[in-house]
Design an enzyme around this catalytic site. Structure first.
Site, PDB file in Angstrom:
ATOM      1  N   TYR A 107       0.821  -1.207   0.000  1.00 13.79           N
ATOM      2  CA  TYR A 107       0.000   0.000   0.000  1.00 13.79           C
ATOM      3  C   TYR A 107       0.858   1.261   0.000  1.00 13.79           C
ATOM      4  O   TYR A 107       0.372   2.333  -0.371  1.00 13.79           O
ATOM      5  CB  TYR A 107      -0.917   0.047   1.226  1.00 13.79           C
ATOM      6  CG  TYR A 107      -1.973  -1.028   1.316  1.00 13.79           C
ATOM      7  CD1 TYR A 107      -2.184  -1.933   0.275  1.00 13.79           C
ATOM      8  CD2 TYR A 107      -2.771  -1.144   2.455  1.00 13.79           C
ATOM      9  CE1 TYR A 107      -3.139  -2.917   0.368  1.00 13.79           C
ATOM     10  CE2 TYR A 107      -3.738  -2.131   2.550  1.00 13.79           C
ATOM     11  CZ  TYR A 107      -3.921  -3.022   1.519  1.00 13.79           C
ATOM     12  OH  TYR A 107      -4.864  -3.999   1.617  1.00 13.79           O
TER      13      TYR A 107
ATOM     14  N   HIS B 106       0.123 -11.677   1.977  1.00 17.27           N
ATOM     15  CA  HIS B 106      -0.886 -10.891   1.255  1.00 17.27           C
ATOM     16  C   HIS B 106      -1.561 -11.705   0.142  1.00 17.27           C
ATOM     17  O   HIS B 106      -2.784 -11.686   0.004  1.00 17.27           O
ATOM     18  CB  HIS B 106      -0.233  -9.639   0.673  1.00 17.27           C
ATOM     19  CG  HIS B 106      -1.191  -8.548   0.382  1.00 17.27           C
ATOM     20  ND1 HIS B 106      -0.826  -7.225   0.321  1.00 17.27           N
ATOM     21  CD2 HIS B 106      -2.522  -8.552   0.121  1.00 17.27           C
ATOM     22  CE1 HIS B 106      -1.870  -6.474   0.048  1.00 17.27           C
ATOM     23  NE2 HIS B 106      -2.912  -7.257  -0.086  1.00 17.27           N
TER      24      HIS B 106
END
Length: 268
Positions: free
Chosen positions: A39, A97
């Site tokens: 991110y 992730h």
């Protein structure tokens, strides 16, 4: 600390927008914050937390290991870098992730490295994200039963992932729902609009309440104070059996996130 049922998501928020969102969220009472290495906002989140004055032991921080750091010699190092950006000596939860089945590093090696990071005190709990049933079984095979805190997966009224959810529940692995509003698509759903009017609630609150009543944790995000505050009220909304049954009928395999090379073969 147990996995919080309601958290603040930060996907696609960077720079001042994530600082403002986290700052506002903490002011409103959010105490769980979800981020990820990819991110690119861990440092800003750390800045907002430091400025908030909220004690670290009152917060639940989650980050996720990106595929570039799956290798055993990279995972812990990358997590230490995440901790430095977040301004903390440990996170509460670290997830892999994406399983990235086309990636060079075997899943088992990555999960073993994650478990070692927990043993080293870098993270209090470990889990997975976007793993299908087979990959989850393989992860359990490495760390044992009861070691995976959650599988964070895309879930919404349009994508209810029933097979995977049933498997996770059978193995005692908490389900975290992301993209619960399906990029906002469910906000125009007539069935949800009808339920929202009946309860004098917003459609977003109805979708989040549906997920909560299914037993999922949720991590909605917003840059607007009114939406951040409104979303929290979903915790107080009780949907009826008829409401839940109507929402169950909205399933249409409406997957929004399916990156090639990262995503697994999903369970139908």
């Amino acid at each position: 600390m147990a996995l919080p049922r309601f958290g603040l998501g930060t996907f696609r928020l960077t720079g001042q927008s994530v600082i403002d969102s986290v700052t506002t969220g903490l002011e409103l009472g959010y105490r769980a914050i979800d981020t990820a290495q990819i991110y690119g906002n861990e440092a800003e989140i750390g800045e907002a937390i430091a400025a908030s004055g909220v004690p670290r032991d009152q917060l639940y921080l989650t980050t996720k290991i990106w595929i570039d750091n799956h290798a055993p010699d990279k995972l812990a190092v990358s997590l230490e870098e995440s901790l430095a950006r977040l301004g903390t000596d440990r996170v509460d939860l670290t997830l892999i992730h994406w399983p990235a089945p086309g990636h060079a590093v075997p899943l088992e090696q990555t999960i073993e490295a994650l478990a070692k990071a927990k043993s080293a005190g870098l993270t209090c709990a470990i889990g997975i994200s976007n793993f299908n049933i087979d990959q989850t079984r393989r992860a359990i095979g490495v760390v044992g039963e009861g070691e995976l805190a959650t599988n964070q997966i895309e879930l919404s009224p349009y994508l209810q992932n029933r097979k995977l959810v049933a498997f996770l529940e059978s193995r005692g692995i908490a389900v975290t729902s992301y993209m619960t509003l399906a990029y906002g698509k469910v906000l125009k759903e007539p069935v949800l609009e009808t339920i929202a009017r009946k309860h004098e609630a917003t459609v977003a609150q109805v979708a989040l309440a549906w997920a909560l009543q299914r037993g999922f944790a949720v991590i909605p995000s917003s840059t607007r104070r009114e939406n951040l505050a409104s979303n929290l009220l979903a915790q107080d909304l009780e949907l009826s059996h008829e409401d839940m049954a109507a929402i169950a009928m909205l399933e249409r395999n409406g997957r929004e996130v399916n990156p090639e090379g990262l995503a697994p073969v999903w369970d139908d």
